[in-house]
Design an enzyme around this catalytic site. Structure first.
Site, PDB file in Angstrom:
ATOM      1  N   ALA A  71       0.599  -1.049  -0.231  1.00 43.10           N
ATOM      2  CA  ALA A  71      -0.132   0.881   0.501  1.00 43.10           C
ATOM      3  C   ALA A  71       0.816   0.803  -0.077  1.00 43.10           C
ATOM      4  CB  ALA A  71      -1.007  -0.214   0.980  1.00 43.10           C
ATOM      5  N   THR A  77      -0.013   5.419  -1.895  1.00 40.68           N
ATOM      6  CA  THR A  77      -0.096   6.216  -0.961  1.00 40.68           C
ATOM      7  C   THR A  77       0.166   8.201  -1.583  1.00 40.68           C
ATOM      8  OG1 THR A  77       2.196   5.888   0.495  1.00 40.68           O
ATOM      9  CG2 THR A  77       0.452   5.328   1.594  1.00 40.68           C
ATOM     10  N   ARG A 102      -1.455  -0.187   7.632  1.00 37.66           N
ATOM     11  CA  ARG A 102      -0.448   0.245   9.042  1.00 37.66           C
ATOM     12  C   ARG A 102       1.175   1.625   9.099  1.00 37.66           C
ATOM     13  NH1 ARG A 102      -1.026  -4.121   6.769  1.00 37.66           N
ATOM     14  NH2 ARG A 102      -2.060  -5.810   7.637  1.00 37.66           N
ATOM     15  N   GLN A 149       0.313  -6.340  -3.550  1.00 36.42           N
ATOM     16  CA  GLN A 149      -0.700  -6.553  -2.219  1.00 36.42           C
ATOM     17  C   GLN A 149      -1.565  -6.083  -2.582  1.00 36.42           C
ATOM     18  OE1 GLN A 149       1.311  -8.096   2.277  1.00 36.42           O
ATOM     19  NE2 GLN A 149       3.190  -6.653   0.382  1.00 36.42           N
ATOM     20  N   ASP A 166      -5.963  -1.735  -6.506  1.00 34.12           N
ATOM     21  CA  ASP A 166      -6.264  -0.455  -6.916  1.00 34.12           C
ATOM     22  C   ASP A 166      -6.050  -0.624  -8.593  1.00 34.12           C
ATOM     23  OD1 ASP A 166      -3.526   0.654  -5.510  1.00 34.12           O
ATOM     24  OD2 ASP A 166      -3.087   0.050  -6.751  1.00 34.12           O
ATOM     25  N   HIS A 212      -3.653 -10.181  -3.904  1.00 37.02           N
ATOM     26  CA  HIS A 212      -5.156  -9.803  -3.011  1.00 37.02           C
ATOM     27  C   HIS A 212      -5.637  -9.546  -3.335  1.00 37.02           C
ATOM     28  CE1 HIS A 212      -1.782  -8.998   0.462  1.00 37.02           C
ATOM     29  NE2 HIS A 212      -1.896 -10.276   0.029  1.00 37.02           N
ATOM     30  N   CYS A 261     -19.833 -13.148  -6.678  1.00 36.82           N
ATOM     31  CA  CYS A 261     -20.309 -14.066  -5.562  1.00 36.82           C
ATOM     32  C   CYS A 261     -19.406 -14.615  -4.523  1.00 36.82           C
ATOM     33  CB  CYS A 261     -21.384 -14.436  -6.207  1.00 36.82           C
ATOM     34  SG  CYS A 261     -22.479 -15.788  -5.181  1.00 36.82           S
ATOM     35  N   CYS A 273     -20.936 -18.967  -5.236  1.00 37.17           N
ATOM     36  CA  CYS A 273     -20.745 -19.164  -6.596  1.00 37.17           C
ATOM     37  C   CYS A 273     -19.619 -17.991  -7.831  1.00 37.17           C
ATOM     38  CB  CYS A 273     -21.951 -19.230  -8.013  1.00 37.17           C
ATOM     39  SG  CYS A 273     -22.042 -17.754  -8.359  1.00 37.17           S
ATOM     40  N   SER A 324       5.047  -3.138   4.796  1.00 35.12           N
ATOM     41  CA  SER A 324       4.909  -3.530   5.670  1.00 35.12           C
ATOM     42  C   SER A 324       5.374  -4.366   6.555  1.00 35.12           C
ATOM     43  CB  SER A 324       4.157  -3.291   7.250  1.00 35.12           C
ATOM     44  OG  SER A 324       2.998  -3.872   7.089  1.00 35.12           O
TER      45      SER A 324
HETATM   46  N1  APR Z   1       7.341   6.287   0.970  1.00 32.79           N
HETATM   47  C1  APR Z   1       7.487   5.158   1.210  1.00 32.79           C
HETATM   48  N2  APR Z   1       7.043   4.243   2.298  1.00 32.79           N
HETATM   49  C2  APR Z   1       5.478   4.395   2.497  1.00 32.79           C
HETATM   50  C3  APR Z   1       4.754   5.202   1.922  1.00 32.79           C
HETATM   51  C4  APR Z   1       5.423   6.574   1.167  1.00 32.79           C
HETATM   52  N3  APR Z   1       5.127   7.794   0.721  1.00 32.79           N
HETATM   53  N4  APR Z   1       4.119   5.668   2.342  1.00 32.79           N
HETATM   54  C5  APR Z   1       4.065   4.728   2.945  1.00 32.79           C
HETATM   55  N5  APR Z   1       4.764   3.856   3.201  1.00 32.79           N
HETATM   56  C6  APR Z   1       4.804   2.711   4.284  1.00 32.79           C
HETATM   57  C7  APR Z   1       4.344   3.100   5.379  1.00 32.79           C
HETATM   58  O1  APR Z   1       5.314   3.275   6.271  1.00 32.79           O
HETATM   59  C8  APR Z   1       4.346   0.980   5.962  1.00 32.79           C
HETATM   60  O2  APR Z   1       4.885   0.399   6.661  1.00 32.79           O
HETATM   61  O3  APR Z   1       4.524   1.339   3.587  1.00 32.79           O
HETATM   62  C9  APR Z   1       4.328   0.532   4.577  1.00 32.79           C
HETATM   63  C10 APR Z   1       2.542   0.037   4.567  1.00 32.79           C
HETATM   64  O4  APR Z   1       2.316  -1.458   5.353  1.00 32.79           O
HETATM   65  P1  APR Z   1       0.426  -1.601   5.353  1.00 32.79           P
HETATM   66  O5  APR Z   1      -0.140  -0.321   5.277  1.00 32.79           O
HETATM   67  O6  APR Z   1       0.769  -2.689   5.892  1.00 32.79           O
HETATM   68  O7  APR Z   1       0.810  -2.112   4.014  1.00 32.79           O
HETATM   69  P2  APR Z   1       0.492  -3.874   3.010  1.00 32.79           P
HETATM   70  O8  APR Z   1       2.102  -3.975   3.299  1.00 32.79           O
HETATM   71  O9  APR Z   1       0.713  -3.355   1.384  1.00 32.79           O
HETATM   72  O10 APR Z   1      -0.289  -4.562   4.148  1.00 32.79           O
HETATM   73  C11 APR Z   1      -0.293  -5.444   3.324  1.00 32.79           C
HETATM   74  O11 APR Z   1      -2.864  -6.481   4.148  1.00 32.79           O
HETATM   75  O12 APR Z   1      -4.174  -4.975   5.132  1.00 32.79           O
HETATM   76  C12 APR Z   1      -3.514  -6.068   3.794  1.00 32.79           C
HETATM   77  O13 APR Z   1      -4.964  -7.070   2.620  1.00 32.79           O
HETATM   78  C13 APR Z   1      -4.460  -5.871   3.097  1.00 32.79           C
HETATM   79  O14 APR Z   1      -2.507  -5.913   0.854  1.00 32.79           O
HETATM   80  C14 APR Z   1      -2.677  -5.537   2.758  1.00 32.79           C
HETATM   81  C15 APR Z   1      -1.897  -6.234   3.260  1.00 32.79           C
HETATM   82 ZN    ZN Z   2     -24.289 -16.692  -6.173  1.00 29.39          ZN
END
Ligand code: APR
Ligand code: ZN
Length: 252
Positions: free
Chosen positions: A26, A30, A38, A106, A109, A126, A134, A137, A201
């Protein structure tokens, strides 16, 4: 920890690699306006309650979790018209040079594909929120088609084929990953000569385990993330800093 001085080594590692596997989370989206989970301003950091909707059992058992989720999507609050950022675009030269073996994301989008990464090179481990399916099904349709029904007054749209519960085609906690996707990701890790983990993370398994798996297979490891991850100590380089700013400097 690689400070700006350490960047030349990182650039050299990337230039020398022929089978690069990228694993994104993620954090790479951002700077497109999508919150991560997280990080300091993460969805769950700020609102632990929100994590409930991401557990499949709550989604199935609690209609108001579904109704809120559909409402947020239909109002566009979850998915304003976000666009790829410089971090997504920074990966394109790897594809152009023919050294991008696989991009495992992961994220749900589709911003990597919108930035120009070939869909067949992307493993959406993911799932994706651009489609909806659904739970009972194999009915699958576009998210937009279901949101039209929500905007038309159906607050908890059911499957048109079997009446089952509908959900975005993302994989929630409690749901199994698509076996074929996980296999592709693991094969990529085994084949890689360099794995670059970006904006994750690295705390969610089984996908986080491709990181040590690639290293065991002889790959070098670069981690680009604002905060620590459990695999920093096995990385050849850890690059702190904002992804959309630092990634374009790392990849020529
Ligand atoms: N530059 C550098 N690092 C960044 C930035 C940025 N602009 N923005 C966010 N981060 C870092 C944050 O510090 C964090 O450690 O990206 C990391 C995102 O970690 P998570 O929020 O845990 O996202 P992710 O690792 O993709 O989560 C994995 O968990 O929530 C479920 O299924 C969902 O795919 C997701 C999975
Ligand atoms: Zn169905």
């Amino acid at each position: 920890m690689t400070d700006p001085e350490g960047l030349p080594e990182v650039i050299e590692m990337i230039d020398g690699a022929r089978k690069i596997v990228v694993l994104t989370g993620a954090g790479i989206s951002t700077d497109s306006g999508l919150p991560d989970f997280r990080g300091p301003k993460g969805l769950w950091t700020l609102n632990p309650e929100a994590e409930k909707a991401s557990n499949i059992n709550n989604y199935i058992n609690e209609p108001d979790v579904r109704i809120l989720n559909w409402k947020l999507r239909a109002d566009g609050q979850l998915w304003a018209n976000v666009a790829p950022n410089d971090g997504h675009r920074a990966l394109l030269p790897l594809q152009e040079r023919g050294v991008l073996h696989t991009l495992i994301t992961q994220n749900v989008d589709e911003l990597h594909q919108m930035a120009g990464i070939a869909p067949e090179r992307v493993v959406e481990i993911h799932g994706t929120t651009r489609k909806a399916g659904c739970l009972d099904c194999d009915h699958l349709t576009t998210m937009e088609a279901v949101l039209e029904r929500v905007r038309g007054g159906e607050d908890d749209p059911k499957c048109p084929d079997c009446g089952g519960i509908m959900k975005s085609a993302t994989i929630s906690f409690g749901q199994a990953l698509v076996a074929e996707d996980l296999r592709r990701a693991q094969e990529a890790a085994d084949a890689a000569d360099l794995l670059i983990a970006i904006g994750s993370s690295l705390t969610v398994n089984p996908i986080a385990s491709v990181v040590p798996r690639a290293v065991r297979g002889g790959a070098k490891l670069i981690i680009v993330n604002a905060e620590e991850t459990p695999f920093d100590m096995i990385a050849d380089a850890v690059v702190r800093g904002s992804i959309s700013e630092v990634l374009p400097r790392m990849i020529k």
